[in-house]
Design a protein around this motif. Structure first.
Motif, PDB file in Angstrom:
ATOM      1  N   TRP A 203       0.856  -1.170   0.000  1.00  0.00           N
ATOM      2  CA  TRP A 203       0.000   0.000   0.000  1.00  0.00           C
ATOM      3  C   TRP A 203       0.897   1.227   0.000  1.00  0.00           C
ATOM      4  O   TRP A 203       2.098   1.135   0.256  1.00  0.00           O
ATOM      5  CB  TRP A 203      -0.921  -0.012   1.222  1.00  0.00           C
ATOM      6  N   SER A 204       0.302   2.365  -0.299  1.00  0.00           N
ATOM      7  CA  SER A 204       1.096   3.582  -0.355  1.00  0.00           C
ATOM      8  C   SER A 204       0.369   4.732   0.323  1.00  0.00           C
ATOM      9  O   SER A 204      -0.851   4.864   0.218  1.00  0.00           O
ATOM     10  CB  SER A 204       1.391   3.965  -1.800  1.00  0.00           C
ATOM     11  N   LYS A 205       1.151   5.548   0.970  1.00  0.00           N
ATOM     12  CA  LYS A 205       0.655   6.784   1.562  1.00  0.00           C
ATOM     13  C   LYS A 205       1.022   7.962   0.669  1.00  0.00           C
ATOM     14  O   LYS A 205       0.960   9.110   1.071  1.00  0.00           O
ATOM     15  CB  LYS A 205       1.207   6.958   2.971  1.00  0.00           C
ATOM     16  N   ARG A 206       1.407   7.643  -0.562  1.00  0.00           N
ATOM     17  CA  ARG A 206       1.770   8.664  -1.555  1.00  0.00           C
ATOM     18  C   ARG A 206       0.728   8.704  -2.671  1.00  0.00           C
ATOM     19  O   ARG A 206      -0.081   7.811  -2.813  1.00  0.00           O
ATOM     20  CB  ARG A 206       3.163   8.382  -2.103  1.00  0.00           C
TER      21      ARG A 206
ATOM     22  N   ARG B  38       0.753 -20.213  -7.724  1.00  0.00           N
ATOM     23  CA  ARG B  38       0.459 -20.008  -6.306  1.00  0.00           C
ATOM     24  C   ARG B  38      -0.823 -19.188  -6.088  1.00  0.00           C
ATOM     25  O   ARG B  38      -1.096 -18.767  -4.968  1.00  0.00           O
ATOM     26  CB  ARG B  38       1.634 -19.310  -5.617  1.00  0.00           C
ATOM     27  N   THR B  39      -1.573 -18.941  -7.165  1.00  0.00           N
ATOM     28  CA  THR B  39      -2.823 -18.202  -7.003  1.00  0.00           C
ATOM     29  C   THR B  39      -3.842 -19.054  -6.258  1.00  0.00           C
ATOM     30  O   THR B  39      -3.737 -20.276  -6.196  1.00  0.00           O
ATOM     31  CB  THR B  39      -3.419 -17.784  -8.367  1.00  0.00           C
ATOM     32  N   ARG B  40      -4.812 -18.367  -5.653  1.00  0.00           N
ATOM     33  CA  ARG B  40      -5.927 -18.995  -4.943  1.00  0.00           C
ATOM     34  C   ARG B  40      -5.467 -19.829  -3.747  1.00  0.00           C
ATOM     35  O   ARG B  40      -6.065 -20.830  -3.404  1.00  0.00           O
ATOM     36  CB  ARG B  40      -6.799 -19.799  -5.892  1.00  0.00           C
ATOM     37  N   GLN B  41      -4.367 -19.376  -3.124  1.00  0.00           N
ATOM     38  CA  GLN B  41      -3.864 -20.041  -1.923  1.00  0.00           C
ATOM     39  C   GLN B  41      -3.835 -19.107  -0.712  1.00  0.00           C
ATOM     40  O   GLN B  41      -3.235 -19.425   0.309  1.00  0.00           O
ATOM     41  CB  GLN B  41      -2.463 -20.612  -2.191  1.00  0.00           C
ATOM     42  N   GLY B  42      -4.451 -17.943  -0.839  1.00  0.00           N
ATOM     43  CA  GLY B  42      -4.546 -17.013   0.273  1.00  0.00           C
ATOM     44  C   GLY B  42      -3.401 -16.021   0.405  1.00  0.00           C
ATOM     45  O   GLY B  42      -3.381 -15.222   1.340  1.00  0.00           O
ATOM     46  N   LEU B  43      -2.448 -16.044  -0.522  1.00  0.00           N
ATOM     47  CA  LEU B  43      -1.290 -15.154  -0.412  1.00  0.00           C
ATOM     48  C   LEU B  43      -1.678 -13.695  -0.654  1.00  0.00           C
ATOM     49  O   LEU B  43      -1.277 -12.807   0.101  1.00  0.00           O
ATOM     50  CB  LEU B  43      -0.193 -15.587  -1.385  1.00  0.00           C
ATOM     51  N   GLY B  44      -2.444 -13.452  -1.705  1.00  0.00           N
ATOM     52  CA  GLY B  44      -2.899 -12.091  -1.984  1.00  0.00           C
ATOM     53  C   GLY B  44      -3.768 -11.562  -0.858  1.00  0.00           C
ATOM     54  O   GLY B  44      -3.640 -10.404  -0.442  1.00  0.00           O
ATOM     55  N   ARG B  45      -4.637 -12.410  -0.341  1.00  0.00           N
ATOM     56  CA  ARG B  45      -5.517 -12.033   0.773  1.00  0.00           C
ATOM     57  C   ARG B  45      -4.682 -11.669   2.014  1.00  0.00           C
ATOM     58  O   ARG B  45      -4.979 -10.698   2.713  1.00  0.00           O
ATOM     59  CB  ARG B  45      -6.463 -13.187   1.075  1.00  0.00           C
ATOM     60  N   ALA B  46      -3.625 -12.433   2.284  1.00  0.00           N
ATOM     61  CA  ALA B  46      -2.761 -12.148   3.436  1.00  0.00           C
ATOM     62  C   ALA B  46      -2.069 -10.790   3.275  1.00  0.00           C
ATOM     63  O   ALA B  46      -1.965 -10.021   4.235  1.00  0.00           O
ATOM     64  CB  ALA B  46      -1.734 -13.263   3.619  1.00  0.00           C
ATOM     65  N   ILE B  47      -1.611 -10.498   2.072  1.00  0.00           N
ATOM     66  CA  ILE B  47      -0.974  -9.200   1.821  1.00  0.00           C
ATOM     67  C   ILE B  47      -1.991  -8.079   1.989  1.00  0.00           C
ATOM     68  O   ILE B  47      -1.703  -7.048   2.606  1.00  0.00           O
ATOM     69  CB  ILE B  47      -0.307  -9.169   0.437  1.00  0.00           C
ATOM     70  N   LEU B  48      -3.204  -8.259   1.460  1.00  0.00           N
ATOM     71  CA  LEU B  48      -4.233  -7.235   1.624  1.00  0.00           C
ATOM     72  C   LEU B  48      -4.559  -7.000   3.097  1.00  0.00           C
ATOM     73  O   LEU B  48      -4.754  -5.856   3.527  1.00  0.00           O
ATOM     74  CB  LEU B  48      -5.499  -7.609   0.853  1.00  0.00           C
ATOM     75  N   ALA B  49      -4.594  -8.065   3.881  1.00  0.00           N
ATOM     76  CA  ALA B  49      -4.865  -7.921   5.319  1.00  0.00           C
ATOM     77  C   ALA B  49      -3.767  -7.089   5.988  1.00  0.00           C
ATOM     78  O   ALA B  49      -4.053  -6.253   6.853  1.00  0.00           O
ATOM     79  CB  ALA B  49      -4.992  -9.289   5.979  1.00  0.00           C
ATOM     80  N   GLU B  50      -2.523  -7.300   5.595  1.00  0.00           N
ATOM     81  CA  GLU B  50      -1.417  -6.490   6.126  1.00  0.00           C
ATOM     82  C   GLU B  50      -1.574  -5.026   5.721  1.00  0.00           C
ATOM     83  O   GLU B  50      -1.332  -4.120   6.528  1.00  0.00           O
ATOM     84  CB  GLU B  50      -0.071  -7.025   5.625  1.00  0.00           C
ATOM     85  N   CYS B  51      -1.978  -4.797   4.478  1.00  0.00           N
ATOM     86  CA  CYS B  51      -2.187  -3.430   3.992  1.00  0.00           C
ATOM     87  C   CYS B  51      -3.279  -2.731   4.800  1.00  0.00           C
ATOM     88  O   CYS B  51      -3.130  -1.571   5.197  1.00  0.00           O
ATOM     89  CB  CYS B  51      -2.571  -3.437   2.512  1.00  0.00           C
ATOM     90  N   VAL B  52      -4.383  -3.429   5.017  1.00  0.00           N
ATOM     91  CA  VAL B  52      -5.502  -2.860   5.779  1.00  0.00           C
ATOM     92  C   VAL B  52      -5.046  -2.477   7.183  1.00  0.00           C
ATOM     93  O   VAL B  52      -5.293  -1.360   7.654  1.00  0.00           O
ATOM     94  CB  VAL B  52      -6.692  -3.846   5.829  1.00  0.00           C
ATOM     95  N   ALA B  53      -4.384  -3.392   7.863  1.00  0.00           N
ATOM     96  CA  ALA B  53      -3.949  -3.132   9.235  1.00  0.00           C
ATOM     97  C   ALA B  53      -2.971  -1.955   9.298  1.00  0.00           C
ATOM     98  O   ALA B  53      -3.087  -1.079  10.169  1.00  0.00           O
ATOM     99  CB  ALA B  53      -3.313  -4.388   9.836  1.00  0.00           C
TER     100      ALA B  53
END
Length: 173
Positions: free
Chosen positions: A66-69, A104-119
């Protein structure tokens, strides 16, 4: 968290991801243009501490952040405001440069990264996230809870235009 030493692996993953995944959504010319123009790692994200990688057996298999720019996506051209810091009280943070290796798609990796971005964006006081999705990412973003804002076009420097979708995700409420 990604480091500068990850840049070569990130670049390799980005290109491989586009070449593996884009052909399911785009023609050969669009895929080639995306592989050329959308796969340059943005070191500002790494320097800002807002970019993440997932590794398996010593290889980067997913990345994103994610970016704050002000810059919305790589390949959008260079604008004078790209490095401007966003105001968390009035502007949304940006999800940027999400890529997962095709096998490696559809294994939750993208979702895990998005969760980190949200937090992380929430912790910095942002109230929402926005992104410019290319078609391969839309299913992930929708399943995560991003809402469609509007269909758009993603023009690339060589004149190729990709279908895009502007999306948003509230961080409060």
């Amino acid at each position: 968290m990604a480091t500068r030493s990850d840049v070569p692996g990130i670049a390799e993953l980005m290109r491989r991801s586009v070449l593996d995944v884009f052909p399911h959504f785009h023609d050969e010319r669009e895929t080639a243009a995306a592989a050329r123009y959308l796969t340059e790692p943005d070191t500002a994200l790494i320097d800002d501490g807002t970019y993440f990688v997932c590794e398996s057996d010593g290889q980067i298999v997913a990345c994103g952040g994610w970016s704050k720019r002000d810059k919305l996506y790589t390949g959008s051209g260079d604008l004078p405001t790209d490095d401007r810091l966003l105001d968390p009280a009035t502007e949304p943070a940006r999800v940027r440069a999400m890529f997962v290796r095709g096998d490696r798609t559809r294994q939750g990796l993208g979702r895990a990264i998005l969760a980190e971005c949200v937090a992380a964006a929430r912790a910095e006081g942002f109230r929402s996230l926005v992104l410019m999705a290319t078609m391969p990412g839309v299913p992930l973003y929708r399943s995560f809870g991003f809402r469609d804002v509007r269909r758009t076009e993603v023009p690339l420097p060589n004149g190729v235009v990709l279908d895009g979708l502007s999306m948003e995700y509230p961080l409060s409420g």
